[in-house]
Design an enzyme around this catalytic site. Sequence first.
Site, PDB file in Angstrom:
ATOM      1  N   ASN A 188       0.800  -1.240   0.000  1.00  0.00           N
ATOM      2  CA  ASN A 188       0.000   0.000   0.000  1.00  0.00           C
ATOM      3  C   ASN A 188       0.827   1.282   0.000  1.00  0.00           C
ATOM      4  O   ASN A 188       0.392   2.288  -0.542  1.00  0.00           O
ATOM      5  CB  ASN A 188      -1.024  -0.005   1.150  1.00  0.00           C
ATOM      6  CG  ASN A 188      -0.380   0.058   2.502  1.00  0.00           C
ATOM      7  OD1 ASN A 188       0.704  -0.449   2.703  1.00  0.00           O
ATOM      8  ND2 ASN A 188      -1.064   0.679   3.444  1.00  0.00           N
ATOM      9  N   GLU A 218       4.076  -3.796  12.358  1.00  0.00           N
ATOM     10  CA  GLU A 218       3.040  -2.776  12.212  1.00  0.00           C
ATOM     11  C   GLU A 218       1.913  -3.472  11.463  1.00  0.00           C
ATOM     12  O   GLU A 218       2.083  -3.857  10.311  1.00  0.00           O
ATOM     13  CB  GLU A 218       3.635  -1.604  11.407  1.00  0.00           C
ATOM     14  CG  GLU A 218       2.736  -0.432  11.220  1.00  0.00           C
ATOM     15  CD  GLU A 218       2.310   0.174  12.535  1.00  0.00           C
ATOM     16  OE1 GLU A 218       3.165   0.420  13.398  1.00  0.00           O
ATOM     17  OE2 GLU A 218       1.094   0.385  12.697  1.00  0.00           O
ATOM     18  N   CYS A 225      -2.936   2.184   6.329  1.00  0.00           N
ATOM     19  CA  CYS A 225      -3.042   1.665   7.711  1.00  0.00           C
ATOM     20  C   CYS A 225      -3.776   2.696   8.560  1.00  0.00           C
ATOM     21  O   CYS A 225      -4.452   2.351   9.519  1.00  0.00           O
ATOM     22  CB  CYS A 225      -1.688   1.432   8.342  1.00  0.00           C
ATOM     23  SG  CYS A 225      -0.400   0.972   7.225  1.00  0.00           S
ATOM     24  N   GLU A 256       8.482   3.206  14.648  1.00  0.00           N
ATOM     25  CA  GLU A 256       9.255   3.550  13.458  1.00  0.00           C
ATOM     26  C   GLU A 256       9.310   5.067  13.310  1.00  0.00           C
ATOM     27  O   GLU A 256       8.480   5.784  13.849  1.00  0.00           O
ATOM     28  CB  GLU A 256       8.601   2.929  12.222  1.00  0.00           C
ATOM     29  CG  GLU A 256       8.473   1.412  12.367  1.00  0.00           C
ATOM     30  CD  GLU A 256       8.142   0.709  11.064  1.00  0.00           C
ATOM     31  OE1 GLU A 256       9.011   0.641  10.192  1.00  0.00           O
ATOM     32  OE2 GLU A 256       7.012   0.224  10.924  1.00  0.00           O
TER      33      GLU A 256
END
Length: 492
Positions: free
Chosen positions: A151, A249, A283, A463
């Site tokens: 994505n 994640e 996300c 991150e």
Amino acid sequence: MTDYRNFIGGEWLESSSCTTVENLNPANINDRLGTIKLSTREEARGAVEAAYNAFRDWRNTPAPTRGKIVARFARLLEDDKENLAQILTREEGKTLAESRGELARSINVAEFCAGEARRLNGETIQSELPANFAYTIKEPHGVVALITPWNFPVAIPVWKIAPALVAGNTVVFKPAEATPATAVRICELLEEAGLPKGVLNLVLGSGAEIGDEITNHPAVKAISFTGSTATGIKLYEQAARRGARVQCEMGGKNPVVVMEDCDLDLAVQSTAQGAFGSTGQRCTATSRAVVVDEIADEFVSKIVELAQKMRIGDGANPETEMGPIVDEKQFRNVLKYIDIGREDGAEMLCGGKRAEGDNLENGFFVEPTVFDRVSPDMRIAQEEIFGPVLSVLRVKDFDEAMCAANDSQYGLTSSIFTNDPNLIFRFVQQIETGMTHINSPTTGGEAHIPFGGVKMTGIGAREQGSTALDFYTELKVVYVDYTGRRREGNLY
Ligand code: ADP
């Protein structure tokens, strides 16, 4: 048409595999970008070995020198920005404006990480004993595996590769099957930036085969993964057995809470942006709107109006506001969830099917869909759909809104729309997400700000931003005694 190759030990190698997958433009499946061979387990092992062999020299390269290569990469990305944005739109489907935004973010991340190479500092610590002190050093793990989804096929690899390299690790990069072209281009630019052979290795192929091989390889000391919760948890379990470090994640089900005193137009526009931007395939996409009863009718009628007006089409067309779903599998999955929503009794107000119209027949286009009167126990309120589908949950007041917003296994991001400062701070305190936004969409982030979620969304260090290198480094503590004598006191 391109045949994508692996990049192993500094060579572009054709896989010996006979299993191939076509890389198709999701806006028009007659447009073929190239063919990807699904690499063998042996080739994946070769990539790990190449990374292993390159590690000693790379870890001994001064961090600022490593940073210079990443800085050069950032400049090459800048030069190649338009080209990569075009590839990204053609391969993944997002609009060109979204692709350019993703490139801008990637450049920022690479620049930020390059700067961090000059700040790979430890701390000096006072001792209880005279003429003693301690200090810390940040050291790399060794070979790290980076497993990424389709994505954000430029930004996510860059935000893993850049800090991994700056920290002194060598890398095996396994991108998603659906986005090989962007992955290859990233590696070409890093090669051009002067990365020594074997420091970065790319293997293309299936997650279940080579992803599995890489994550279970004993030389792989740390794994950073972004993708589905099912895969992330499996990988976490496997890595735990051999003590490998893991950063995952995973899914999200991001809520916006809309209170009666808010600027309603702002709330509606921001929710639509969050729900339908990038075709809902982020996300951080907004998938639940938790709206107080008092304004719910007005909220839904306005958001439906916006959804119905969206121009759907090929992302390469500058008029397009929403591109296609990435591939047929995801497309069917989104339509399946729309059926589930209907069957579970939610009220579908708009969308709900394949989008039709000029030039849409050969692509995976879905209409922006809004479900009203969704209850928290419905599957469309709980499961990640990853498409342009918004569930509206009506609630009586703020307390009920917080219960609904937190009623999720996930916890990536959220937002609230209100002008009441007391509610804002109560929300910030109570919301169970790793990031939250005030009067703005659930999406968006910046290169120098940490990114990540809680609950079933995130495992391991955050991150990006000030925490970007945390996952990629181990801490060594050094005790120094300069008395030149046998220690007299005891340290426990
Ligand atoms: P998505 O739904 O985003 O495709 P996945 O979790 O299936 O999420 O994929 C994310 C990444 O994980 C991809 O690169 C995929 O190939 C990889 N992957 C899938 N299964 C495994 C596995 N068993 N082990 C390691 N990587 C995997």
